[in-house]
Design an enzyme around this catalytic site. Structure first.
Site, PDB file in Angstrom:
ATOM      1  CG  ASN A   1     -16.553 -51.688 -46.485  1.00 40.11           C
ATOM      2  OD1 ASN A   1     -15.407 -51.621 -46.051  1.00 40.11           O
ATOM      3  ND2 ASN A   1     -17.358 -50.648 -46.505  1.00 40.11           N
TER       4      ASN A   1
ATOM      5  CG  ASN B   1     -19.526 -48.241 -45.200  1.00 33.78           C
ATOM      6  OD1 ASN B   1     -18.928 -48.928 -44.382  1.00 33.78           O
ATOM      7  ND2 ASN B   1     -18.922 -47.548 -46.145  1.00 33.78           N
TER       8      ASN B   1
ATOM      9  CG  ASP C   1     -17.362 -45.202 -43.322  1.00 33.93           C
ATOM     10  OD1 ASP C   1     -17.814 -46.353 -43.378  1.00 33.93           O
ATOM     11  OD2 ASP C   1     -16.145 -44.968 -43.471  1.00 33.93           O
TER      12      ASP C   1
ATOM     13  NE  ARG D   1     -11.387 -53.193 -48.843  1.00 33.97           N
ATOM     14  CZ  ARG D   1     -12.168 -52.466 -48.048  1.00 33.97           C
ATOM     15  NH1 ARG D   1     -13.161 -53.037 -47.377  1.00 33.97           N
ATOM     16  NH2 ARG D   1     -12.007 -51.163 -47.947  1.00 33.97           N
TER      17      ARG D   1
ATOM     18  CD  GLU E   1     -14.763 -48.664 -41.577  1.00 35.79           C
ATOM     19  OE1 GLU E   1     -15.699 -48.980 -40.808  1.00 35.79           O
ATOM     20  OE2 GLU E   1     -14.885 -47.842 -42.498  1.00 35.79           O
TER      21      GLU E   1
HETATM   22 CA    CA Z   1     -16.995 -48.455 -43.360  1.00 33.73          CA
END
Ligand code: CA
Length: 294
Positions: free
Chosen positions: A104, A150, A200, A102, A18
């Site tokens: 991101n 995201n 995403d 958490r 990521e």
């Molecule tokens: Ca992501």
């Protein structure tokens, strides 16, 4: 766009690769593996070397810092990272009380604030939020009821912010006040079709078009946020495409991260490059990563 040659940069086997970042200070590409708690760095210059460093729990994004080094997000907040000594120090907590969440994805705005959002570790919807770390290390809560935060990007004038809450399959835009960091007037600018996976990570090019990674969609796509139209796509030989960023000396190469998470052994035999980092000539220039000014 479909004819572009995609090459494998690094067969990283990332569980959840990521957050790619091109560091134009060094010509290095960074990315994170959130679930393994690893920061990867790849020298795109002569050496082509690839190294990784364990940074837990859940390193989820990394941004360049104005005074050198980096800032990054771990499970509960924002941290400084000295890339020479590998020392990590807390800048500000945001969700230390929410142990089932958490952080991101995260990026900096053009004024140098660090924005990053959160999500539930147990896939509970609407438990996440979007936060903004100012240069004085105060944290502002920007958005509530986010499921999987995201895909941040800003227009070149800094007056519009694009944002993705992945399960909505939407790219939304906000009016962004660069002076205060306030957001308002949320609206949907792109709707990802159901047969193309979930949006995403995201990047913006110098023409103001947005490039979106498709989780479960085997592609990166380019969209015009002014019309909502898809301008093209690049097939990626991995289904879980997580994010993309522009890099290379001319910022005309698109670097793409992928994941192995969520795939069965049978899936993985069909996509052995899953978790790798890919590169393709974008045919357009990106814009440099914004830096954290705190
Ligand atoms: Ca992501």
């Amino acid at each position: 766009m479909q004819d572009k040659m995609v090459t494998l940069v690094c067969d990283a086997w990332s569980t959840l690769g990521e957050g790619p970042l091109w560091d134009n200070r060094t010509g290095h590409l960074y990315w994170v593996d959130i679930l393994e708690g690893t920061l990867h760095f790849y020298d795109a210059g002569n050496s082509g070397s690839h190294n990784a460093l364990s940074i837990k729990p859940f390193i989820s994004s990394i941004v360049p810092r104005h005074n050198g080094g980096f800032a990054l997000t771990l499970q509960d907040g924002f941290y400084a990272f000295d890339s020479s000594t590998h020392q990590i120090s807390l800048l500000a907590e945001a969700e230390a009380h929410l142990t089932d969440n958490r952080f991101n994805d995260g990026k900096c705005d053009p004024a140098g604030r660090y924005l990053a959002g959160t999500m539930s570790l147990s896939n509970q919807p609407s438990r996440g939020a979007l936060y903004q770390l100012d240069s004085n290390h105060t944290v502002k809560h920007l958005l509530s009821e986010v499921s999987i935060s995201n895909g941040l990007a800003w227009t070149s004038d800094g007056e519009t912010m694009y944002y993705i809450d992945t399960p909505t399959r939407q790219i939304t835009a906000f009016d962004y006040d660069l002076a205060t960091g306030d957001v308002q007037n949320r609206r949907t600018v792109v709707q990802i079709p159901e047969d193309q996976g979930y949006p995403d990570g995201m990047s913006i090019d110098s023409e103001g078009m947005i490039w979106v990674a498709h989780w479960g969609g085997w592609q990166v796509s380019r969209w015009d946020p002014n019309t909502g139209k898809k301008l093209g796509s690049i097939p990626i030989p991995a289904s879980q495409v997580t994010s993309c960023t522009f890099g290379g000396p001319n910022l005309d190469q698109l670097y793409i991260t992928t994941a192995r998470a969520g795939l069965s052994d049978e899936d993985l035999t069909k996509q052995p490059l899953a978790g790798g980092v890919f590169q393709v000539s974008a045919g357009v220039n990106g814009v440099p990563a914004n830096v954290f000014r705190g």
